[in-house]
Design an enzyme around this catalytic site. Structure first.
Site, PDB file in Angstrom:
ATOM      1  N   CYS A  24       7.503 -12.818  45.504  1.00  0.00           N
ATOM      2  CA  CYS A  24       8.349 -11.891  46.403  1.00  0.00           C
ATOM      3  C   CYS A  24       8.803 -12.524  47.598  1.00  0.00           C
ATOM      4  CB  CYS A  24       7.721 -10.729  46.428  1.00  0.00           C
ATOM      5  SG  CYS A  24       6.827  -9.870  44.817  1.00  0.00           S
ATOM      6  N   CYS A  45      13.110  -9.508  38.591  1.00  0.00           N
ATOM      7  CA  CYS A  45      12.697  -8.280  38.609  1.00  0.00           C
ATOM      8  C   CYS A  45      13.949  -7.283  39.260  1.00  0.00           C
ATOM      9  CB  CYS A  45      11.735  -8.216  39.910  1.00  0.00           C
ATOM     10  SG  CYS A  45      12.284  -8.867  41.417  1.00  0.00           S
TER      11      CYS A  45
HETATM   12 FE1  FES Z   1      10.753  -8.421  42.928  1.00  0.00          FE
HETATM   13 FE2  FES Z   1       8.600  -7.932  44.478  1.00  0.00          FE
HETATM   14  S1  FES Z   1       8.467  -7.526  42.529  1.00  0.00           S
HETATM   15  S2  FES Z   1      10.505  -9.294  44.888  1.00  0.00           S
END
Ligand code: FES
Length: 115
Positions: free
Chosen positions: A96, A27
């Site tokens: 996360c 991400c």
């Molecule tokens: Fe990247 Fe939560 S979506 S840490």
């Protein structure tokens, strides 16, 4: 939600003894942890998280959990511990919580490597 809306220990430590930084390649979010160590314990800790709400809440609660703990205890915090302390996260947000755990571990390892 409380830890996202009222994050604890956010920011930097100017006199940090070690800094650990980790990113999630999927991400692109990043957590940086600043550690102040006194007598082998986490005397103070701050973090900066460039990431989602779950990553910020995880950093907030994780830094509270390891404050005044030994370096061994701090380095052994897991994403499961963090998720439990937050009373759960949606399945797609479990990853996360790893940012905070890994950044704390990275900061402890950096401290050990430098001292
Ligand atoms: Fe990247 Fe939560 S979506 S840490």
């Amino acid at each position: 939600m409380d830890h996202f809306q009222n994050p604890r220990n956010a920011g930097e430590l100017a006199d940090a003894d070690a800094v650990g930084s980790v990113g999630d390649p999927t991400c692109g979010d990043v957590t940086k942890v600043y550690l102040k160590v006194v007598d082998g314990k986490v005397a103070d800790i701050r973090y900066k998280t460039f990431g989602c709400a779950a990553a910020i809440a995880s950093s907030s609660i994780a830094t509270e959990m390891v404050k005044n703990k030994t370096l061994e205890e701090a380095a052994s915090i897991t994403s499961e511990d963090i998720v439990d302390a937050l009373h759960g996260l949606p399945p797609e947000k479990i990853h996360c919580s790893r940012l905070a755990a890994n950044a704390i571990r990275a900061a402890v390892e950096k401290y050990r490597a430098d001292s």
